[in-house]
Design a protein around this motif. Structure first.
Motif, PDB file in Angstrom:
ATOM      1  N   LYS A 247       0.792  -1.072  -0.027  1.00 28.69           N
ATOM      2  CA  LYS A 247       0.090   0.078   0.029  1.00 28.69           C
ATOM      3  C   LYS A 247       0.963   1.271  -0.153  1.00 28.69           C
ATOM      4  CE  LYS A 247      -4.005  -1.801   2.277  1.00 28.69           C
ATOM      5  NZ  LYS A 247      -4.792  -1.809   3.751  1.00 28.69           N
ATOM      6  N   ILE A 248       0.630   2.204  -0.936  1.00 26.48           N
ATOM      7  CA  ILE A 248       1.241   3.330  -1.047  1.00 26.48           C
ATOM      8  C   ILE A 248       1.225   4.075   0.270  1.00 26.48           C
ATOM      9  CG2 ILE A 248       1.137   5.754  -1.911  1.00 26.48           C
ATOM     10  CD1 ILE A 248       2.547   4.174  -3.673  1.00 26.48           C
TER      11      ILE A 248
ATOM     12  N   PRO B 174       2.777   5.652  -9.111  1.00 23.09           N
ATOM     13  CA  PRO B 174       2.632   6.437  -7.892  1.00 23.09           C
ATOM     14  C   PRO B 174       3.704   6.200  -6.953  1.00 23.09           C
ATOM     15  CG  PRO B 174       0.850   4.791  -7.847  1.00 23.09           C
ATOM     16  CD  PRO B 174       1.537   4.860  -9.202  1.00 23.09           C
ATOM     17  N   PHE B 175       4.288   4.994  -7.225  1.00 22.44           N
ATOM     18  CA  PHE B 175       5.663   4.598  -6.333  1.00 22.44           C
ATOM     19  C   PHE B 175       6.643   5.523  -6.753  1.00 22.44           C
ATOM     20  CE2 PHE B 175       2.972   0.764  -6.126  1.00 22.44           C
ATOM     21  CZ  PHE B 175       3.184   0.392  -4.919  1.00 22.44           C
TER      22      PHE B 175
ATOM     23  N   VAL C 204       7.098   8.209  -4.139  1.00 24.39           N
ATOM     24  CA  VAL C 204       7.546   7.749  -3.144  1.00 24.39           C
ATOM     25  C   VAL C 204       9.060   7.401  -3.109  1.00 24.39           C
ATOM     26  CG1 VAL C 204       7.582   6.010  -1.316  1.00 24.39           C
ATOM     27  CG2 VAL C 204       5.486   6.602  -2.445  1.00 24.39           C
TER      28      VAL C 204
ATOM     29  N   TRP D   8       4.160   5.890   2.863  1.00 21.93           N
ATOM     30  CA  TRP D   8       4.265   7.522   3.067  1.00 21.93           C
ATOM     31  C   TRP D   8       4.123   7.388   4.549  1.00 21.93           C
ATOM     32  CZ3 TRP D   8       6.056  10.755   0.102  1.00 21.93           C
ATOM     33  CH2 TRP D   8       5.662  10.961  -1.251  1.00 21.93           C
TER      34      TRP D   8
END
Length: 279
Positions: free
Chosen positions: A227-228, A253-254, A257, A232
């Motif tokens: 899970k993103i 989305p990674f 991060v 975070w």
């Protein structure tokens, strides 16, 4: 019969050594096994590299004589060794004193059991505590041997007393005992596979906050897509994240991060050569 060495082989070795010194001059971090180059070239590279402000990491395979390691350590080489090399307590303390003179470190990876099953060539638990108290950074994994956390806390305390750290690589579900180990000033390395439930991420954040308060930290190695939001959370708590897959599409989305994680790197003394490995 006299052994003949071809000129082509000599030229190749000289070119390899020359390129090695050139990389050293450029100020990069150098990691080399003790049997990869001629000893005189290694000494020149250590001196040159440290003069330029870089770090020189010598991986001990048992090839060099103790006196040679001493001179390289005093010249500024960081020594990375393990119990499988078979160095005794006396030699390791001797090397570490040389490292302290050279403003470098000795890191020991202990693969064997801690107590009760010591093999003759392995270091005993009392010897490990003495090594920690002398300022050697001790690295331990539970991949092959389960670890008694009460003993690990003793070892962490010895390292803290000596001005070094215990660095622990944890496999399996994250345990509350890891929080107590972090409280003793240990670095804790885990995999994203340790984080399968919501409670695990909360525990990981507790480990990070506790370790940070004690002058250490948590390192998370990401191998799969978790899970993103959890990643975070680790970053916001001050933890360090490394991705085994270093190439993400710009739409992923990674990637955001990863870019954020790369802005903060752990102290080089908090891991054994490779940030993305969980030995």
């Amino acid at each position: 019969m006299e052994k003949k060495i071809s000129v082509d082989y000599l030229d190749s070795e000289m070119e390899k050594a020359f390129n090695f010194l050139n990389r050293s001059i450029q100020g990069q971090t150098i990691t080399v096994r003790d049997d990869q180059y001629d000893y005189s070239w290694l000494m020149d590279a250590v001196k040159t590299h440290r003069q330029r402000g870089g770090r020189f990491r010598l991986v001990d395979s048992g090839f060099l004589e103790p006196g040679q390691i001493q001179w390289m350590a005093e010249a500024g080489a960081d020594l990375y060794t393990s119990d499988s090399v078979g160095r005794g307590e006396h030699d390791l303390v001797f090397f570490n004193k040389a490292c302290q003179k050279g403003h470098s470190i000795t890191a020991l990876f202990h693969h064997g059991p801690l107590i009760g099953e010591e093999e003759e060539e392995r270091l005993s638990f009392s010897q490990l505590k003495n090594l920690g108290s002398s300022g050697i950074y001790i690295h331990i994994s539970n991949r092959e041997h389960s670890r008694d956390m009460s003993l690990m806390n003793e070892l962490a305390y010895s390292c803290s007393k000596g001005g070094s750290w215990l660095v622990y690589y944890h496999h399996g579900p994250l345990l509350s005992d890891c929080v107590f180990l972090a409280e003793s000033g240990s670095w804790i390395h885990i995999s994203d596979q340790n984080l399968t439930e919501e409670e695990h991420i909360h525990m990981a954040m507790d480990v990070q906050k506790t370790a940070h308060s004690a002058g250490a930290g948590l390192v998370l190695v990401v191998d799969s897509m978790i899970k993103i939001s959890w990643l975070w959370d680790i970053i916001r708590s001050g933890g360090f994240i490394f991705f085994k897959n270093r190439h993400f599409d710009y739409k992923s989305p990674f990637r955001a991060v990863q870019e954020q994680a790369l802005q903060r790197l752990p102290d080089f003394k908090g891991y054994y050569l490779n940030t993305t490995a969980l030995p």
